[in-house]
Design a protein around this motif. Structure first.
Motif, short mmCIF file in Angstrom:
data_model
loop_
_atom_site.label_atom_id
_atom_site.label_comp_id
_atom_site.label_asym_id
_atom_site.label_seq_id
_atom_site.Cartn_x
_atom_site.Cartn_y
_atom_site.Cartn_z
N GLN A 96 0.79 -1.15 0.02
CA GLN A 96 0.04 0.11 0.03
C GLN A 96 0.78 1.12 -0.06
OE1 GLN A 96 -0.97 2.57 2.33
NE2 GLN A 96 -2.53 3.44 1.21
N GLY A 97 2.15 1.16 0.43
CA GLY A 97 3.02 2.24 0.43
C GLY A 97 3.19 3.05 1.74
N LYS A 98 2.42 3.18 2.63
CA LYS A 98 2.34 3.74 3.86
C LYS A 98 3.59 3.81 4.57
CE LYS A 98 -1.59 2.57 5.39
NZ LYS A 98 -2.72 2.59 6.47
N ILE A 99 4.08 4.69 5.42
CA ILE A 99 5.19 4.36 6.27
C ILE A 99 5.09 3.41 7.25
CG2 ILE A 99 5.90 6.52 5.60
CD1 ILE A 99 5.35 7.60 8.50
N ASN A 330 -1.43 3.42 -6.06
CA ASN A 330 -1.34 2.55 -7.15
C ASN A 330 -1.20 3.63 -8.53
OD1 ASN A 330 -4.12 4.15 -8.21
ND2 ASN A 330 -5.01 3.00 -6.51
N ALA A 331 -0.86 3.36 -9.71
CA ALA A 331 -0.48 3.97 -10.64
C ALA A 331 -1.43 5.08 -11.25
CB ALA A 331 0.11 3.29 -11.89
N ARG A 332 -2.45 5.01 -10.98
CA ARG A 332 -3.62 5.82 -11.37
C ARG A 332 -3.79 7.04 -10.51
NH1 ARG A 332 -5.99 1.04 -9.94
NH2 ARG A 332 -7.06 2.02 -8.03
N GLU A 360 13.35 11.46 -9.70
CA GLU A 360 14.13 10.40 -9.62
C GLU A 360 13.27 9.38 -8.56
OE1 GLU A 360 17.54 11.78 -7.61
OE2 GLU A 360 18.14 12.81 -9.38
N SER A 361 11.95 9.15 -9.12
CA SER A 361 11.26 8.09 -8.19
C SER A 361 11.23 6.89 -8.61
CB SER A 361 9.86 8.75 -8.02
OG SER A 361 9.10 8.51 -9.38
N GLY A 362 11.82 6.59 -9.71
CA GLY A 362 12.14 5.26 -10.40
C GLY A 362 10.57 4.94 -10.83
N GLY A 363 10.01 3.75 -10.54
CA GLY A 363 8.97 3.35 -11.18
C GLY A 363 7.76 3.43 -10.01
N GLY A 364 8.37 4.09 -8.98
CA GLY A 364 7.20 4.34 -7.96
C GLY A 364 6.26 5.25 -8.38
N PHE A 365 4.86 5.21 -7.28
CA PHE A 365 3.87 6.00 -7.70
C PHE A 365 3.90 7.19 -6.59
CE2 PHE A 365 2.24 1.57 -8.12
CZ PHE A 365 2.67 1.64 -9.43
N PHE A 366 4.98 8.09 -6.93
CA PHE A 366 5.05 9.18 -6.05
C PHE A 366 4.45 10.55 -6.40
CE2 PHE A 366 8.54 6.22 -4.80
CZ PHE A 366 8.26 6.39 -3.31
#
Length: 480
Positions: A96-99, A330-332, A360-366
């Motif tokens: 999910q991404g949360k810290i 997610n990517a959306r 510079e987030s790479g492929g992440g959804f930032f």
């Protein structure tokens, strides 16, 4: 498979974990990298039929189970959640991404929900009505029946427990469909229930194509209650499906949290509280403070202070030490945020911080924590729930103006007010149209208090005694 992502994915039906066997699968992604982590099996129509049949059997068994026995399993499940907190939090962050700090807090809150509902399982009271001697009239509270529950991806542990705990406390069986994007968290929670001794037919966990799953579960006469957490449009769609069988519904839908900040507040303290809460879980919270209506006399200082604190936030992987905001789920979502920011700026809003994807987030959804000031009322972000790391700031002159703006939208989930004036606090608590209001606080959730909204934000409540009551039906028995 990512080494740290060790959730054992599967469908849980009739006490058995089902995995391959030719089922279609969907990848569970890591939002910090965009990479796949595991393949999730999706339910077939036959799987859903099996889940419904198991839920019917489970209801017959569970409604006859003593309240003390129901409570004991909830207590044991809570203990297992606490024991496995590090594992559960890691899974939640990776999908999910949360810290990590937020994920561990989510586990702790979920455990406290189970403990509270264990007590409520033993406090489901009826009443005896006054009648002439030799006659009796009783009002009984009984479980409504098998529940179909659908929950969102933003709190993948708590949302699952928030659905299951009151249903089990009331004596209902349940089929839960968590988000496919955060499947591992839900699976690991179900394993805690299983290991705590919950009979296999009482709780089912399925994943699949959302429209197919919802149509099949809600069309069945076995299902007697719908509980949904998610967006307003999807909630309205599910209610239409549920109407065909006249089942009970609890709908916890979207919000667009107004924040009224008055010139007598403790400004620095208010800013510290609001910035931290705005960007919690990357703003992907239904009760997130979003529309900041600030009294004119402190407007410039508030906007500058908010932007300064926002720029200082450290954004990165939720697994990294020191991160204060992780990626979107997610990517959306990053593109949705970019569209809202572009629209607001075109309408005349000033960009004070953030406003784009993280470099510079790479492929992440930032997406960077974003602050917009002087946002016009006709900007999309002022009318559509952003559900992301965007703060919208506007000035107001009078209390009446502030209340009008707070109540302007069809949403009514959460609202916040910051003022030291006690008379004003009382008035705002009465005047604002929201199911939950925080005055000089952003803490709205507690196991013993109802969680829910009004207007387009839904109806019914989760948590508190009200959450259990939503799974009961009243029956009157007259005896002569």
């Amino acid at each position: 498979m990512v080494a740290d992502y060790d959730a054992r994915l599967g469908l849980y039906i009739g006490g058995e974990w089902l995995t391959g066997d030719g089922r279609e699968t969907q990848d569970v992604l890591n939002p910090a990298t965009g990479a796949g982590q595991a393949a999730l099996p999706l339910a077939t129509p036959a799987d859903l039929d099996a889940a419904l049949e198991a839920a019917q059997r489970g209801f017959v068994l569970w409604r006859a189970t003593a309240p003390e026995a129901r409570a004991a399993i909830l207590i044991k499940t809570a203990a297992l959640l606490r024991e496995r907190a590090d594992h559960l939090a890691r899974i939640a962050t990776l999908e999910q991404g949360k810290i990590q700090a937020e994920a561990k807090g989510e586990v702790a809150f979920a455990a406290s929900l189970l403990e509270f509902h264990a007590g409520e399982a033993q406090r489901i009271y009826g009443r005896v009505l006054p009648r002439p001697q030799g006659t009796r009239s009783l009002v009984l509270q009984q479980p409504v029946g098998p529940v179909a529950a659908f929950c969102a991806w933003n709190f993948p542990i708590m949302n699952v427990v928030r659905k299951i705990a009151p249903a089990l406390a009331a004596g209902c069986s349940i089929i839960i469909k968590p988000s496919e994007e955060t499947a591992g968290s839900a699976v690991e929670v179900l394993r805690c229930f299983q290991d705590a001794g919950l009979p296999g037919d009482v709780a089912q966990c399925v994943f699949g194509v959302p429209d197919m799953v919802s149509r099949q579960l809600l069309a069945s006469p076995i299902t007697r209650k719908l509980s949904f957490t998610g967006s307003v449009p999807v909630g309205k769609h599910l209610m239409k499906l549920a109407a065909d069988t006249m089942m009970k519904t609890t709908m916890e839908l979207g919000g667009h949290g107004p924040v009224l900040v008055f010139d007598d507040c403790d400004l620095d303290k208010t800013l510290d509280i609001l910035v931290a809460h705005k960007f919690r879980n990357a703003g992907q919270v239904c009760v997130a403070p979003t529309r900041f209506h600030v009294q004119q006399g402190i407007y410039d200082r508030f906007a500058a202070g908010f932007a300064e604190r926002t720029k200082a936030l450290k954004v990165g992987s939720g697994m990294a030490s020191g991160t204060q905001m992780g990626p979107m789920a997610n990517a959306r979502r990053p593109q949705a945020m970019a569209d809202l920011v572009d629209d607001a700026r075109t309408a005349g809003a000033r960009l004070l911080a953030g406003g784009g994807r993280l470099e510079e987030s790479g492929g992440g959804f930032f997406f960077t924590p974003t602050v917009l000031a002087d946002v016009p009322l006709d900007a999309r972000a002022m009318n559509e729930e952003p559900f992301g790391p965007i703060a919208l700031i506007r000035p107001f002159e009078t209390v009446e103006d502030a209340v009008e703006q707070a109540n302007r939208l069809p949403f009514g989930l959460a609202a916040y007010c910051f003022t030291e004036n006690g008379r004003r606090q009382n008035m705002l608590g009465d005047a604002i149209e929201a199911g939950m209001i925080g005055i000089n606080t952003v803490k709205l959730s507690a196991p013993d208090s109802p969680f829910g909204g009004m207007k387009d934000s839904g109806h019914g409540s989760e948590d508190g005694p009200e959450g259990v009551a939503a799974h009961l039906v009243s029956k009157t028995v007259h005896m002569v």
